[in-house]
Design an enzyme around this catalytic site. Structure first.
Site, mmCIF file in Angstrom:
data_model
loop_
_atom_site.group_PDB
_atom_site.id
_atom_site.type_symbol
_atom_site.label_atom_id
_atom_site.label_comp_id
_atom_site.label_asym_id
_atom_site.label_seq_id
_atom_site.Cartn_x
_atom_site.Cartn_y
_atom_site.Cartn_z
ATOM 1 N N GLU A 92 0.804 -1.234 0.000
ATOM 2 C CA GLU A 92 0.000 0.000 0.000
ATOM 3 C C GLU A 92 0.832 1.276 0.000
ATOM 4 O O GLU A 92 0.332 2.344 -0.327
ATOM 5 C CB GLU A 92 -0.967 -0.005 1.196
ATOM 6 N N SER B 215 -17.961 26.988 5.981
ATOM 7 C CA SER B 215 -16.729 27.738 6.266
ATOM 8 C C SER B 215 -16.030 28.165 4.976
ATOM 9 O O SER B 215 -15.141 28.998 5.007
ATOM 10 C CB SER B 215 -15.772 26.860 7.071
ATOM 11 N N GLY B 216 -16.440 27.547 3.855
ATOM 12 C CA GLY B 216 -15.723 27.819 2.607
ATOM 13 C C GLY B 216 -14.596 26.818 2.402
ATOM 14 O O GLY B 216 -13.964 26.800 1.362
ATOM 15 N N GLY B 217 -14.333 25.987 3.400
ATOM 16 C CA GLY B 217 -13.361 24.909 3.236
ATOM 17 C C GLY B 217 -13.953 23.817 2.355
ATOM 18 O O GLY B 217 -15.143 23.839 2.043
ATOM 19 N N VAL B 218 -13.108 22.866 1.964
ATOM 20 C CA VAL B 218 -13.553 21.857 1.002
ATOM 21 C C VAL B 218 -14.719 21.022 1.540
ATOM 22 O O VAL B 218 -15.730 20.831 0.858
ATOM 23 C CB VAL B 218 -12.385 20.886 0.667
ATOM 24 N N SER C 271 -17.007 21.410 4.041
ATOM 25 C CA SER C 271 -18.333 22.008 4.223
ATOM 26 C C SER C 271 -18.905 22.476 2.884
ATOM 27 O O SER C 271 -20.119 22.413 2.662
ATOM 28 C CB SER C 271 -18.311 23.131 5.264
ATOM 29 N N SER C 272 -18.043 22.895 1.963
ATOM 30 C CA SER C 272 -18.552 23.333 0.655
ATOM 31 C C SER C 272 -19.168 22.167 -0.106
ATOM 32 O O SER C 272 -20.256 22.287 -0.682
ATOM 33 C CB SER C 272 -17.433 23.931 -0.202
ATOM 34 N N LYS D 191 -10.392 12.360 1.938
ATOM 35 C CA LYS D 191 -10.266 13.745 1.457
ATOM 36 C C LYS D 191 -10.148 13.826 -0.075
ATOM 37 O O LYS D 191 -10.782 14.669 -0.705
ATOM 38 C CB LYS D 191 -9.017 14.374 2.093
#
Ligand code: XMP
Length: 513
Positions: free
Chosen positions: A171, A223-226, A228-229, A369
């Protein structure tokens, strides 16, 4: 979810998440489960295959994790990695011994390319080893499929029972043909077809959200973060105006960031939803006046966020669902999905206490992510939001050392903007883990024209990191640093010195506070 499933059984190895991510990169859905999961429950999940992780133990330690023999008799293919391979050998009657010295690092391994796991792999291939114990005798019915000069069984297999094992870690990136081996296991042994695609995730999730929420009201802290967007857009596609997003602009965002978030999510933006922007800069500044201690600043910023959000939530009244951007690593780290963990950073921490809601909805809780980013792109979210680098909840508040003032915020915003612009121009933005400008609390003497100055010093930071737990200072090209320095001292009022932070983590942290 109705997908082909591979289960990673976790024996305490540091790479459990990585294995799951790699399997998903093969387009096969994969979940991490604790090794203590009862066999009946494993069966009920109907996995196409199981992978045993490594672990820090020796199979002979009484305390070390063991597994019932029945798991090997279910007819489900199993791949054992490192400790997982030793456990397979030991449980099935082979021998495991302790070597006088460990085998560690990049190692050339000779593999049997007629074995299904090594199909298409070079006969001599570089693999990542990290072990002291080794298999000295394979169990009955197994054949040796790989070895090194010091490790007699670097791989073994029993096709009849569909059991496979590698002493090394396929991995990790250092195993150059590791993806091929995992893909062989998943496709050629387990017979998967590869039905895990982000486009189908988007489609089914929107459908599921519609069914779950019905005509309910949903509240989201954006928040504008990945994370939450992407969560907000999924919900917007599912339920439109039943969703209200509250965006608290604490005034500690990067230059233009508040407006960028509003441009995408606000009334003139791309999505159907209710968007509330709260400009709370003044009340934050008021609370932060005279406060210098980093933890005190963090606490104030976090608490103030909850207060602002609480006020907005009260205006909205009771809602049916509160959205959280929890992602799969949070779920794994919180104990293998047994409990829904509330993220402790301030974007969501504490919110459930002040909002009147019935249920939490976490549309991203099974995604890594990189998958969240892929979903973001599928949904048509602008790339600058999808690939935004991590930004801490307390924002510039922890990039300004000492007291936060309006003047200092402005200075650090401008300097950071120039820095990011030049990094992007130099084509370095995609390769770096995180980079930003911070404002030291130091002022020093300089000379500008014929005048003496007594101004602040900006600190530039850039790190390479894969997990944000450790990081190395990036070696940026001198020309880029010189250009940034020149622009900052010329364009940003109040700065007469620029320094570069050469420290790794540890001993420093990535942020300044
Ligand atoms: P440190 O400074 O601890 O940062 O080395 C590691 C990573 O975490 C981010 N960070 C935060 N993120 N809330 C967040 O959402 C916070 O309070 C916070 N503090 C640090 C930091 O930007 C880096 O990516």
């Amino acid at each position: 979810m109705n997908h082909e499933l591979i289960i990673v059984l976790d024996f305490g190895g540091q790479y459990n998440q990585l294995i799951a991510r790699r399997v998903r990169e093969c387009n096969v859905y994969c979940e991490v489960k604790p090794y203590t999961m009862p066999i009946e429950e494993i069966k009920a999940l109907n996995p196409k295959g199981i992978i045993f992780t490594g672990g820090p133990n020796s199979v002979y330690d009484e305390e070390s994790p063991h597994i019932a023999k029945e798991i090997f008799e279910m007819g489900i293919p199993i791949l054992g990695i490192c400790y997982g391979s030793q456990l397979m050998a030991y449980t099935l009657g082979g021998n495991v011994e302790t070597a006088p010295v460990s085998e560690y690092g990049h190692t050339e391994v000779e593999v049997d390319t007629t074995d299904v796991i090594f199909d298409g792999v070079s006969e001599k291939t570089v693999c990542w080893m990290s072990h002291t114990d080794y298999i000295s005798n394979v169990p009955e019915g197994f054949k040796i499929t790989a070895h090194t000069p010091v490790c007699p069984v670097a791989g073994m297999s029993c096709d009849e029972k569909k059991l496979y094992a590698t002493q090394f870690h396929p991995e990790v990136m250092h195993t150059t043909e590791g993806m091929k081996m995992l893909s062989n296991f998943v496709y050629k042994v387990c017979g998967c077809k590869g039905d895990w695609q982000m486009s189908s995730f988007v489609e089914t999730t929107i459908k599921e959200l519609k069914e779950k929420i019905g005509d309910g009201k949903v509240l989201c802290a954006l928040s504008g973060g990945v994370d939450s967007s992407v969560a907000a857009v999924l919900l917007s596609k599912a339920i439109g105006k039943q969703l209200t997003c509250v965006f608290v602009d604490h005034g500690l965002l990067r230059k233009n960031e508040g407006d960028e978030v509003e441009a995408v999510f606000g009334p003139n933006g791309h999505y159907e939803l209710n968007f509330i922007r709260v400009n709370a800069k003044d009340r934050y500044l008021e609370k932060l006046k005279g406060v210098e201690e980093p933890e005190a600043k963090r606490k104030i910023i976090g608490e103030e966020f909850i207060r602002v959000f609480e006020e907005e939530a009260k205006k909205i009244g009771s809602v049916d669902f509160l959205v959280q951007g929890t992602i799969y690593p949070d779920v794994i780290e919180s104990g293998h999905g047994k409990s829904a963990v509330i993220k402790s950073h301030h974007n969501v921490g504490g919110l459930p206490d002040v909002v009147d809601f019935k249920e939490i909805v976490e549309p991203l809780r099974m995604l890594f992510k990189d998958e969240v980013r892929k979903v973001g792109l599928e949904l048509g979210i602008p790339e600058y939001l999808v690939f935004r680098q991590p930004f801490p909840g307390p924002g510039l508040g922890i990039r300004i050392i000492g007291e936060v003032t309006e003047e200092k915020i402005k200075i650090v915003q401008e300097a950071d903007y120039i820095y990011r612009e030049e990094i992007a121009k130099a084509g370095l933005d995609k390769g770096l883990g995180q980079y930003f400008a911070g404002l030291t609390n130091m002022r020093s003497v300089g000379v500008m024209g014929d005048f003496r100055t007594y101004d602040y010093a900006i600190a530039l930071r850039a790190v390479n990191t894969s997990d944000f737990m450790t990081a190395d200072a990036a070696q940026l090209p001198w020309e880029v640093l010189a250009k940034v320095t020149n622009r900052i001292v010329n364009e940003v009022k109040g700065v007469n010195r620029v320094m570069y932070d050469c420290t790794g983590k540890p001993p420093a942290t990535i942020e300044f506070e």
